[in-house]
Scaffold this motif. Structure first.
Motif, PDB file in Angstrom:
ATOM      1  N   THR A 120       0.829  -1.206   0.000  1.00  0.00           N
ATOM      2  CA  THR A 120       0.000   0.000   0.000  1.00  0.00           C
ATOM      3  C   THR A 120       0.865   1.260   0.000  1.00  0.00           C
ATOM      4  OG1 THR A 120      -1.236  -1.323   1.576  1.00  0.00           O
ATOM      5  CG2 THR A 120      -2.135   0.825   1.022  1.00  0.00           C
TER       6      THR A 120
ATOM      7  N   SER B 269       0.940   3.933  -3.034  1.00  0.00           N
ATOM      8  CA  SER B 269       0.515   5.324  -2.841  1.00  0.00           C
ATOM      9  C   SER B 269       1.647   6.285  -3.179  1.00  0.00           C
ATOM     10  CB  SER B 269      -0.002   5.544  -1.423  1.00  0.00           C
ATOM     11  OG  SER B 269       0.989   5.207  -0.503  1.00  0.00           O
TER      12      SER B 269
ATOM     13  N   ARG C 204       1.741   6.378  -6.996  1.00  0.00           N
ATOM     14  CA  ARG C 204       0.546   7.079  -7.467  1.00  0.00           C
ATOM     15  C   ARG C 204       0.694   8.594  -7.308  1.00  0.00           C
ATOM     16  NH1 ARG C 204      -4.410   5.616  -8.941  1.00  0.00           N
ATOM     17  NH2 ARG C 204      -4.016   3.408  -8.714  1.00  0.00           N
TER      18      ARG C 204
END
Lengths: 153, 107
Positions: free
Chosen positions: B66, B70, B73
């Protein structure tokens, strides 16, 4: 439209000039099939993941022709069929891809490159680029390369 | 005239992705098929489809997936301008000789 700034911006954004540039009130510009075939052939060949162009028979004939002394070398428009009109062109390509590539992505990339090259160089509107994958090239099954070292020095 | 859709520059996406500290390298997938096929070369790990952009990375060992995603991203999203962005973590680079990854593993 014909100002130099408009020309440069259309080149950098990849937008082609208006197709009507070929047919003007002062005369027509015609582009031969062979021209379109060569541009399409070269720009398709450039794309990474494309091994060769041409159907099985055409590739065999091409390999033979390349061995004849004095021949003009590889035929760049092998595997390319075109239909050219006054303002538009349609392209059909027969390709051999390399093993391990994504055929969907390679075909999309060929389409983009062929359309961009043709529209920039000829001003013809490309209506479609059909890609037919005839074969897949597996590295190592090339008979051209001698596997044994030469017997004499 | 057929107007080609504009695509994000794959080199810029790679540069932004590799600048993330949680990313070890780009990933070409199982066969190296995940790539942008450009004239003369291919850019590993970036796939541009009409419905979105895929970024495939190999993360460093330690942070959670995660966290890796992130971070990627946040770095890449501004470059793709509204198109759907999918980030894949294909693998983790666990360098067992590197004391920092060993520490991360025991932590």
């Amino acid at each position: 439209m014909s100002s130099p700034t408009a020309e440069t911006s259309s080149m950098t954004t990849g937008k082609p000039s208006a197709s009507s540039d070929l047919v003007t009130s002062q005369g027509r510009t015609t582009i031969a099939d062979a021209v379109v075939r060569k541009i399409a052939g070269v720009s398709a060949r450039e794309v990474s993941g494309v091994h060769k162009l041409g159907t099985g028979g055409a590739r065999a004939m091409g390999a033979l022709r390349e061995r004849i002394p004095g021949s003009s070398g590889p035929n760049v428009s092998q595997g390319v069929t075109v239909e050219v009109g006054e303002r538009q062109a349609a392209i059909d390509l027969d390709i051999v891809v390399e093993y391990g590539v994504s055929i969907v992505d390679v075909a999309a990339s060929i389409r983009r490159n062929v359309i961009t090259s043709l529209q920039r160089m000829t001003g013809l509107e490309v209506t479609e680029v059909n890609v037919s994958v005839d074969d897949i090239y597996i590295p190592g099954d090339d008979q051209q390369e001698p596997s044994e070292p030469p017997r004499v020095q | 005239m057929t107007a080609l859709p504009t695509v994000p520059d794959p080199d810029a996406l790679v540069a932004a992705t590799l600048a993330c500290p949680h990313v070890a390298s780009m990933s070409g997938g199982l066969l190296g098929e995940v790539a942008t096929y450009l004239p003369g070369r291919r850019v590993r790990g970036i796939r541009t489809r009409p419905d979105g952009v895929e970024v495939h990375v190999i993360g460093v060992f330690g942070p959670s997936v995660t966290e890796i995603v992130s971070q990627v991203r946040a770095a890449v999203e501004p470059l793709v301008r509204g198109t759907e962005l999918t980030v894949h973590v294909d693998d983790l680079a666990a360098d067992l000789d590197d004391p920092t990854t060993k520490g991360a593993r025991s932590a």
